[in-house]
Motif scaffolding. Structure first.
Motif, PDB file in Angstrom:
ATOM      1  N   ILE A 193       0.847  -1.206   0.000  1.00 49.88           N
ATOM      2  CA  ILE A 193       0.000   0.000   0.000  1.00 49.88           C
ATOM      3  C   ILE A 193       0.876   1.247   0.000  1.00 49.88           C
ATOM      4  CG2 ILE A 193      -1.725   1.300   1.313  1.00 49.88           C
ATOM      5  CD1 ILE A 193      -2.737  -1.391   2.417  1.00 49.88           C
ATOM      6  N   TRP A 194       1.953   1.201   0.778  1.00 50.34           N
ATOM      7  CA  TRP A 194       2.859   2.344   0.905  1.00 50.34           C
ATOM      8  C   TRP A 194       3.488   2.730  -0.434  1.00 50.34           C
ATOM      9  CZ3 TRP A 194       3.466   6.232   3.918  1.00 50.34           C
ATOM     10  CH2 TRP A 194       4.683   6.925   4.005  1.00 50.34           C
ATOM     11  N   GLN A 195       3.615   1.761  -1.345  1.00 48.14           N
ATOM     12  CA  GLN A 195       4.202   2.058  -2.656  1.00 48.14           C
ATOM     13  C   GLN A 195       3.409   3.126  -3.406  1.00 48.14           C
ATOM     14  OE1 GLN A 195       7.284   0.617  -3.610  1.00 48.14           O
ATOM     15  NE2 GLN A 195       6.979   0.144  -1.445  1.00 48.14           N
ATOM     16  N   GLY A 196       2.099   3.142  -3.186  1.00 49.31           N
ATOM     17  CA  GLY A 196       1.275   4.142  -3.844  1.00 49.31           C
ATOM     18  C   GLY A 196       1.552   5.550  -3.369  1.00 49.31           C
ATOM     19  N   ILE A 197       2.132   5.659  -2.171  1.00 45.30           N
ATOM     20  CA  ILE A 197       2.460   6.970  -1.605  1.00 45.30           C
ATOM     21  C   ILE A 197       3.862   7.396  -2.006  1.00 45.30           C
ATOM     22  CG2 ILE A 197       2.765   8.257   0.563  1.00 45.30           C
ATOM     23  CD1 ILE A 197       0.660   6.332   1.777  1.00 45.30           C
ATOM     24  N   VAL A 198       4.801   6.461  -1.947  1.00 42.34           N
ATOM     25  CA  VAL A 198       6.202   6.808  -2.225  1.00 42.34           C
ATOM     26  C   VAL A 198       6.510   6.821  -3.726  1.00 42.34           C
ATOM     27  CG1 VAL A 198       6.990   5.920   0.003  1.00 42.34           C
ATOM     28  CG2 VAL A 198       7.001   4.401  -1.987  1.00 42.34           C
ATOM     29  N   LYS A 199       5.544   6.390  -4.547  1.00 43.65           N
ATOM     30  CA  LYS A 199       5.729   6.436  -6.002  1.00 43.65           C
ATOM     31  C   LYS A 199       4.633   7.287  -6.638  1.00 43.65           C
ATOM     32  CE  LYS A 199       8.143   2.027  -6.696  1.00 43.65           C
ATOM     33  NZ  LYS A 199       8.106   0.716  -7.384  1.00 43.65           N
ATOM     34  N   PRO A 200       4.603   8.581  -6.343  1.00 47.36           N
ATOM     35  CA  PRO A 200       3.545   9.447  -6.899  1.00 47.36           C
ATOM     36  C   PRO A 200       3.582   9.552  -8.419  1.00 47.36           C
ATOM     37  CG  PRO A 200       5.295  10.765  -5.897  1.00 47.36           C
ATOM     38  CD  PRO A 200       5.566   9.334  -5.527  1.00 47.36           C
ATOM     39  N   LYS A 201       4.708   9.134  -9.014  1.00 47.56           N
ATOM     40  CA  LYS A 201       4.805   9.165 -10.478  1.00 47.56           C
ATOM     41  C   LYS A 201       3.713   8.328 -11.134  1.00 47.56           C
ATOM     42  CE  LYS A 201       8.111   8.334 -14.232  1.00 47.56           C
ATOM     43  NZ  LYS A 201       9.463   7.794 -14.578  1.00 47.56           N
ATOM     44  N   GLY A 202       3.207   7.345 -10.369  1.00 48.82           N
ATOM     45  CA  GLY A 202       2.145   6.502 -10.894  1.00 48.82           C
ATOM     46  C   GLY A 202       0.905   7.291 -11.280  1.00 48.82           C
ATOM     47  N   LEU A 203       0.637   8.382 -10.551  1.00 52.01           N
ATOM     48  CA  LEU A 203      -0.509   9.232 -10.861  1.00 52.01           C
ATOM     49  C   LEU A 203      -0.357   9.875 -12.241  1.00 52.01           C
ATOM     50  CD1 LEU A 203      -1.238  11.036  -7.472  1.00 52.01           C
ATOM     51  CD2 LEU A 203      -2.803   9.555  -8.744  1.00 52.01           C
ATOM     52  N   ILE A 204       0.875  10.215 -12.576  1.00 53.65           N
ATOM     53  CA  ILE A 204       1.143  10.836 -13.878  1.00 53.65           C
ATOM     54  C   ILE A 204       1.057   9.796 -14.989  1.00 53.65           C
ATOM     55  CG2 ILE A 204       2.853  12.084 -15.249  1.00 53.65           C
ATOM     56  CD1 ILE A 204       3.991  13.153 -12.590  1.00 53.65           C
ATOM     57  N   ILE A 205       1.643   8.627 -14.735  1.00 52.88           N
ATOM     58  CA  ILE A 205       1.708   7.582 -15.768  1.00 52.88           C
ATOM     59  C   ILE A 205       0.329   6.984 -16.050  1.00 52.88           C
ATOM     60  CG2 ILE A 205       2.647   5.316 -16.348  1.00 52.88           C
ATOM     61  CD1 ILE A 205       5.074   6.012 -14.643  1.00 52.88           C
ATOM     62  N   GLY A 228      -2.756   8.024 -14.590  1.00 49.97           N
ATOM     63  CA  GLY A 228      -3.891   8.935 -14.525  1.00 49.97           C
ATOM     64  C   GLY A 228      -4.903   8.589 -13.451  1.00 49.97           C
ATOM     65  N   VAL A 229      -6.075   9.225 -13.557  1.00 52.48           N
ATOM     66  CA  VAL A 229      -7.123   9.044 -12.553  1.00 52.48           C
ATOM     67  C   VAL A 229      -7.640   7.606 -12.536  1.00 52.48           C
ATOM     68  CG1 VAL A 229      -9.442   9.749 -11.849  1.00 52.48           C
ATOM     69  CG2 VAL A 229      -7.826  11.462 -12.668  1.00 52.48           C
ATOM     70  N   SER A 230      -7.824   7.022 -13.718  1.00 56.52           N
ATOM     71  CA  SER A 230      -8.338   5.649 -13.780  1.00 56.52           C
ATOM     72  C   SER A 230      -7.369   4.674 -13.108  1.00 56.52           C
ATOM     73  CB  SER A 230      -8.584   5.227 -15.222  1.00 56.52           C
ATOM     74  OG  SER A 230      -7.369   5.203 -15.965  1.00 56.52           O
ATOM     75  N   GLY A 231      -6.064   4.885 -13.304  1.00 53.79           N
ATOM     76  CA  GLY A 231      -5.065   4.043 -12.656  1.00 53.79           C
ATOM     77  C   GLY A 231      -5.075   4.214 -11.154  1.00 53.79           C
ATOM     78  N   PHE A 232      -5.283   5.467 -10.710  1.00 56.15           N
ATOM     79  CA  PHE A 232      -5.355   5.734  -9.269  1.00 56.15           C
ATOM     80  C   PHE A 232      -6.547   5.007  -8.652  1.00 56.15           C
ATOM     81  CE2 PHE A 232      -7.178   8.334  -5.825  1.00 56.15           C
ATOM     82  CZ  PHE A 232      -6.125   8.267  -4.917  1.00 56.15           C
ATOM     83  N   ILE A 233      -7.682   5.044  -9.345  1.00 59.26           N
ATOM     84  CA  ILE A 233      -8.884   4.375  -8.829  1.00 59.26           C
ATOM     85  C   ILE A 233      -8.677   2.864  -8.796  1.00 59.26           C
ATOM     86  CG2 ILE A 233     -11.311   3.874  -9.322  1.00 59.26           C
ATOM     87  CD1 ILE A 233     -11.510   6.736 -10.457  1.00 59.26           C
ATOM     88  N   LYS A 234      -8.054   2.323  -9.855  1.00 53.52           N
ATOM     89  CA  LYS A 234      -7.766   0.877  -9.884  1.00 53.52           C
ATOM     90  C   LYS A 234      -6.873   0.474  -8.708  1.00 53.52           C
ATOM     91  CE  LYS A 234      -8.127  -0.441 -14.765  1.00 53.52           C
ATOM     92  NZ  LYS A 234      -7.370  -0.959 -15.934  1.00 53.52           N
ATOM     93  N   SER A 235      -5.850   1.289  -8.465  1.00 54.46           N
ATOM     94  CA  SER A 235      -4.926   0.996  -7.369  1.00 54.46           C
ATOM     95  C   SER A 235      -5.628   1.111  -6.024  1.00 54.46           C
ATOM     96  CB  SER A 235      -3.733   1.954  -7.414  1.00 54.46           C
ATOM     97  OG  SER A 235      -3.044   1.839  -8.641  1.00 54.46           O
ATOM     98  N   LEU A 236      -6.416   2.167  -5.869  1.00 51.84           N
ATOM     99  CA  LEU A 236      -7.128   2.399  -4.614  1.00 51.84           C
ATOM    100  C   LEU A 236      -8.103   1.270  -4.317  1.00 51.84           C
ATOM    101  CD1 LEU A 236      -7.264   4.627  -2.430  1.00 51.84           C
ATOM    102  CD2 LEU A 236      -9.219   5.580  -3.663  1.00 51.84           C
TER     103      LEU A 236
END
Length: 328
Positions: free
Chosen positions: A261-273, A275-283
């Motif tokens: 779970i922490w990877q989603g915080i320490v790798k904010p680049k994922g939000l750029i790569i 996008g919103v749909s990826g963030f929702i999938k991860s969440l």
């Protein structure tokens, strides 16, 4: 009105999120549903971005200590090699990696230990990505295959290796049979798996049943075996020499759940790569990861390690089943 926005609106949003989570579960339907799930996870690249080449838990030592998430995953492979006794085997030992994912373990076994590795997964996209990630000269190849009916002849490999593939198998007895069948006499089986507590000894209580239901439904798992139950199934194949050796790595792997779970915080680049749909999938995966942490932390689930040697001779019933499997 202000009280509604302060209390009511968040509760409505939370209720909707919970409903969506429950209604969009990825329940096991068939081997095809498992393949489709892994194809999707591989194609979008989110899982690889956060989890790296190894779609399995990490090893944090005994007792566990703070460690880089990706390093812990690589360390897990080396610890499993040592625990299984594979570090005593010669180079060019043939290894079948059952449920190889995108090939992280297979590449370590080939590069660091000189083994001749064949990785199999039911996901065509995982095979494609594993091939892309494997450099020239690394003795690891990847094939689409079903662990419930492996396409290899009996006694094909010196070692059969499998990490966290068992929960996807609808018939654990058939899975055990196939793992042992393709081993050469004297060959070594080494398995790491997610297991449920043996409910024959202690039945699941009122809160454990719904937690287990979600752990099965959310990630395409038909069921978890217990460490004791799967050991018995391995012996019942008629292929095992002596006893099955087991141990529990729940504590060694436990930090993986929160670290993931922490990877989603320490790798904010994922939000750029992504996008919103990826963030929702991860969440969307966070509740399941938290339930996994709860289950493994309380003993509802256990991280089982299994080691077995194939006998030089097998029972007539095992030989008959083996021949029937090959003929199909």
């Amino acid at each position: 009105m202000n009280l509604f926005y302060f209390f009511g609106l968040p509760l409505i949003v939370l209720s909707i999120a919970i409903a969506v989570y429950l209604l969009t579960a990825r329940r096991y339907q068939s081997s095809e549903s498992v393949a489709n799930s892994y194809d999707e996870w591989t194609e979008d690249g989110i899982l690889e971005f956060y989890w790296g080449e190894h779609i399995h838990l990490g090893h944090y030592g005994s007792p566990p200590k703070s460690k880089d998430f990706l390093q812990a995953k690589s360390d897990f492979v080396h610890e499993m090699v040592k625990w299984g006794g594979l570090d005593n085997l010669p180079r060019e030992t043939t290894v079948l990696d059952v449920g190889c994912g995108i090939g992280g373990s297979s590449r370590i076994l080939a590069k660091d230990y000189g083994f001749d590795v064949t990785g199999v997964t039911i996901s065509p996209q995982q095979v494609k990505r594993a091939q892309e990630l494997t450099p020239e000269g690394v003795n690891a190849k990847f094939l689409v295959d079903d662990a419930m009916k492996l396409s290899f002849a009996d006694a094909s490999f010196d070692v059969v290796w499998s990490v966290e593939a068992g929960p996807h198998m609808p018939d654990k007895a058939v899975f055990a049979q196939e793992l042992m069948r393709v081993l050469k006499p004297g060959g070594l089986l080494v398995v790491a798996d997610w297991n449920q507590r043996d409910d024959r000894q202690k039945p699941l209580n009122f809160w454990e049943k719904p937690v287990m239901r979600q752990l099965l439904d959310q990630w395409s798992h038909p069921e978890f075996s217990s460490i004791e139950g799967f050991s018995e199934l391995l012996v019942e194949t008629g292929f095992v020499a002596g006893e099955v050796t087991t141990t529990d790595w729940s504590q060694e792997t436990l930090p993986s759940w929160i670290d993931s779970i922490w990877q989603g915080i320490v790798k904010p680049k994922g939000l750029i790569i992504f996008g919103v749909s990826g963030f929702i999938k991860s969440l969307r995966e966070v509740p399941t990861l938290l339930l996994m942490r709860l289950a493994f932390g309380t003993g509802l689930c256990r991280f089982g390690m299994f080691r077995a040697v194939r006998a030089n001779s097998v029972s007539p019933s095992a030989e008959a089943i083996s021949q029937e499997t090959v003929s199909h």
